[in-house]
Design a protein around this motif. Structure first.
Motif, mmCIF file in Angstrom:
data_model
loop_
_atom_site.group_PDB
_atom_site.id
_atom_site.type_symbol
_atom_site.label_atom_id
_atom_site.label_comp_id
_atom_site.label_asym_id
_atom_site.label_seq_id
_atom_site.Cartn_x
_atom_site.Cartn_y
_atom_site.Cartn_z
ATOM 1 N N ALA A 1 0.842 -1.199 0.000
ATOM 2 C CA ALA A 1 0.000 0.000 0.000
ATOM 3 C C ALA A 1 0.873 1.242 0.000
ATOM 4 C CB ALA A 1 -0.928 0.015 1.218
ATOM 5 N N GLY A 2 0.346 2.325 -0.557
ATOM 6 C CA GLY A 2 1.082 3.579 -0.583
ATOM 7 C C GLY A 2 0.140 4.766 -0.484
ATOM 8 N N ILE A 3 0.551 5.757 0.305
ATOM 9 C CA ILE A 3 -0.226 6.991 0.434
ATOM 10 C C ILE A 3 0.315 8.006 -0.555
ATOM 11 C CG2 ILE A 3 -0.898 8.867 1.970
ATOM 12 C CD1 ILE A 3 -0.644 6.955 4.312
ATOM 13 N N THR A 4 -0.479 8.325 -1.558
ATOM 14 C CA THR A 4 -0.074 9.273 -2.582
ATOM 15 C C THR A 4 -0.913 10.543 -2.434
ATOM 16 O OG1 THR A 4 0.306 9.556 -4.954
ATOM 17 C CG2 THR A 4 -1.582 8.191 -4.305
ATOM 18 N N SER A 5 -1.189 11.237 -3.518
ATOM 19 C CA SER A 5 -1.922 12.499 -3.431
ATOM 20 C C SER A 5 -2.621 12.807 -4.743
ATOM 21 C CB SER A 5 -0.960 13.644 -3.092
ATOM 22 O OG SER A 5 -1.595 14.900 -3.214
ATOM 23 N N GLY A 6 -3.765 13.467 -4.631
ATOM 24 C CA GLY A 6 -4.446 13.947 -5.828
ATOM 25 C C GLY A 6 -3.621 14.963 -6.593
ATOM 26 N N ALA A 7 -2.632 15.559 -5.925
ATOM 27 C CA ALA A 7 -1.745 16.511 -6.601
ATOM 28 C C ALA A 7 -0.955 15.851 -7.715
ATOM 29 C CB ALA A 7 -0.795 17.147 -5.588
ATOM 30 N N GLY A 8 -0.806 14.522 -7.638
ATOM 31 C CA GLY A 8 -0.083 13.800 -8.673
ATOM 32 C C GLY A 8 -0.941 13.391 -9.846
ATOM 33 N N THR B 1 -3.754 1.879 -3.531
ATOM 34 C CA THR B 1 -3.403 3.285 -3.716
ATOM 35 C C THR B 1 -4.324 4.132 -2.847
ATOM 36 O OG1 THR B 1 -2.730 2.865 -6.014
ATOM 37 C CG2 THR B 1 -3.109 5.153 -5.371
ATOM 38 N N ILE B 2 -3.743 4.956 -1.987
ATOM 39 C CA ILE B 2 -4.514 5.746 -1.022
ATOM 40 C C ILE B 2 -4.420 7.218 -1.395
ATOM 41 C CG2 ILE B 2 -4.773 6.365 1.417
ATOM 42 C CD1 ILE B 2 -3.071 3.662 1.875
ATOM 43 N N PHE B 3 -5.589 7.845 -1.606
ATOM 44 C CA PHE B 3 -5.676 9.267 -1.923
ATOM 45 C C PHE B 3 -6.329 10.008 -0.750
ATOM 46 C CE2 PHE B 3 -5.825 7.272 -6.157
ATOM 47 C CZ PHE B 3 -4.883 8.020 -6.849
ATOM 48 N N PRO B 4 -5.553 10.574 0.164
ATOM 49 C CA PRO B 4 -6.164 11.349 1.247
ATOM 50 C C PRO B 4 -6.248 12.833 0.890
ATOM 51 C CG PRO B 4 -3.858 10.986 1.746
ATOM 52 C CD PRO B 4 -4.121 10.386 0.376
ATOM 53 N N CYS B 5 -7.259 13.483 1.414
ATOM 54 C CA CYS B 5 -7.374 14.932 1.268
ATOM 55 C C CYS B 5 -8.385 15.439 2.281
ATOM 56 C CB CYS B 5 -7.811 15.315 -0.139
ATOM 57 S SG CYS B 5 -7.631 17.094 -0.488
ATOM 58 N N PHE B 6 -8.269 16.706 2.667
ATOM 59 C CA PHE B 6 -9.186 17.299 3.630
ATOM 60 C C PHE B 6 -9.240 16.491 4.932
ATOM 61 C CE2 PHE B 6 -10.593 18.854 -0.515
ATOM 62 C CZ PHE B 6 -10.594 20.218 -0.264
ATOM 63 N N LYS C 1 -9.709 3.909 8.156
ATOM 64 C CA LYS C 1 -10.114 3.511 6.804
ATOM 65 C C LYS C 1 -8.947 2.857 6.062
ATOM 66 C CE LYS C 1 -13.726 7.031 6.260
ATOM 67 N NZ LYS C 1 -14.850 6.081 6.102
ATOM 68 N N ILE C 2 -7.741 3.383 6.248
ATOM 69 C CA ILE C 2 -6.559 2.779 5.615
ATOM 70 C C ILE C 2 -6.341 1.373 6.143
ATOM 71 C CG2 ILE C 2 -4.042 2.931 5.420
ATOM 72 C CD1 ILE C 2 -4.400 6.004 5.489
ATOM 73 N N HIS C 3 -6.457 1.201 7.443
ATOM 74 C CA HIS C 3 -6.302 -0.113 8.077
ATOM 75 C C HIS C 3 -7.290 -1.119 7.491
ATOM 76 C CE1 HIS C 3 -7.446 -2.746 11.696
ATOM 77 N NE2 HIS C 3 -6.302 -3.223 11.245
ATOM 78 N N LEU D 1 -8.343 3.711 -2.353
ATOM 79 C CA LEU D 1 -9.081 4.267 -1.224
ATOM 80 C C LEU D 1 -9.022 5.785 -1.318
ATOM 81 C CD1 LEU D 1 -10.519 3.981 1.567
ATOM 82 C CD2 LEU D 1 -8.232 4.108 2.591
ATOM 83 N N TYR D 2 -10.193 6.418 -1.285
ATOM 84 C CA TYR D 2 -10.276 7.874 -1.272
ATOM 85 C C TYR D 2 -10.741 8.295 0.120
ATOM 86 C CZ TYR D 2 -10.026 7.428 -6.343
ATOM 87 O OH TYR D 2 -9.629 7.118 -7.620
#
Length: 273
Positions: A144-151, A188-193, A217-219, A229-230
């Protein structure tokens, strides 16, 4: 049966890079509650050491700390081998390290931009690929990896940060396609806010989520073997709109500049040692 169950059973031995954020701490507590042994690869051993009593009280039988600096060109294979040795095996790897630097600073300091790409992109990709090889060899695992919507698309206020995260997102997607035939899930994890100290000065006009809820939620997503995961869930629709907005409209959008200005004000008002 979940894909994580098919790929090797419960996630009882977990390696996490960049384990000291409030969101990732909540994820760690979830795994600790499952009785999982944990290896935390972090830049600051002293900061991570403060997590050990809490994780042990939550149920983690082992909490092992590993020195890891994403800005330095280190071999991730050695880190993975050290985690496997300390935990008696390895069932999952969560790549959670990253660094958000102000876009204006990145535009005026090329060395800082190169460091941002190394931390958010190159080092994350190297860990992901090394972990993927490890799981392929042993025949099971969860990645698993925490990425970003910025990408997902260049934004005028975050494209320097997004360059590295875009690299990470592409890597996760490619590994998922490659490893799915072997029953090894890649999330793929997309966190925001997420309501953290860093985002405290920003207006909370939309539905924000707490670090605790985000980490939980990630767990759950890792245990279920999900693809994406958003966090929060509605972020999926915001990113869909961002990906599909015509370029002639996209280049004129300025909404994120307010967010960037708020973060810059927070940074400038924080006392430094």
């Amino acid at each position: 049966m979940s894909r994580s169950a098919r790929s090797g059973g419960p996630l009882r031995r977990v390696l996490v890079t960049g384990a000291t954020s409030a969101m990732v701490r909540s994820t760690l507590l979830g795994f600790a509650g499952d009785g999982a042994a944990l290896a935390l690869a972090v830049r600051s051993i002293e900061k991570a050491r403060a997590l050990i009593p809490e994780l042990e009280r939550a149920g983690a039988p082992v909490v092992h700390l590993l020195a890891f600096d994403a800005a330095v060109d280190e071999a991730p294979e050695a880190m993975i081998e050290a985690a496997e040795s300390a935990l008696g095996g390895l069932d999952a790897v969560l790549v959670a390290h990253g660094s958000l630097v102000d876009q204006i600073d990145l535009e005026t300091d090329l060395a800082l931009q190169e460091r941002s790409i190394r931390v958010n992109g190159t080092s994350a990709v190297r860990v992901l690929i090394a972990a993927a090889r490890h799981f392929e060899t042993q025949g099971f695992g969860t990645l698993a990896g925490i990425t970003s919507g910025a990408g997902e698309r260049g934004r005028r206020s975050t494209y320097g940060y997004g360059m590295g995260k875009g690299m990470m997102t592409a890597c996760l997607s490619g590994l998922r396609a490659r490893l799915q035939v072997k029953g090894i899930p890649v999330l793929t994890i997309f966190p925001c806010f997420v309501d953290t100290p860093m985002t405290a000065p920003l207006p909370k006009k939309m539905r924000w989520i707490t670090p605790r809820d985000a980490g939980e939620k990630i767990h759950r997503a890792m245990k279920r073997g999900q693809d994406t995961l958003y966090v929060p869930g509605w972020w999926r629709f915001a990113l869909f709109a961002a990906r599909n907005t015509p370029e002639w409209i996209w280049k004129r959008m300025r909404a994120e500049e307010k967010l960037a200005a708020g973060l810059r004000a927070k940074r400038d008002s924080t006392p430094r040692d």
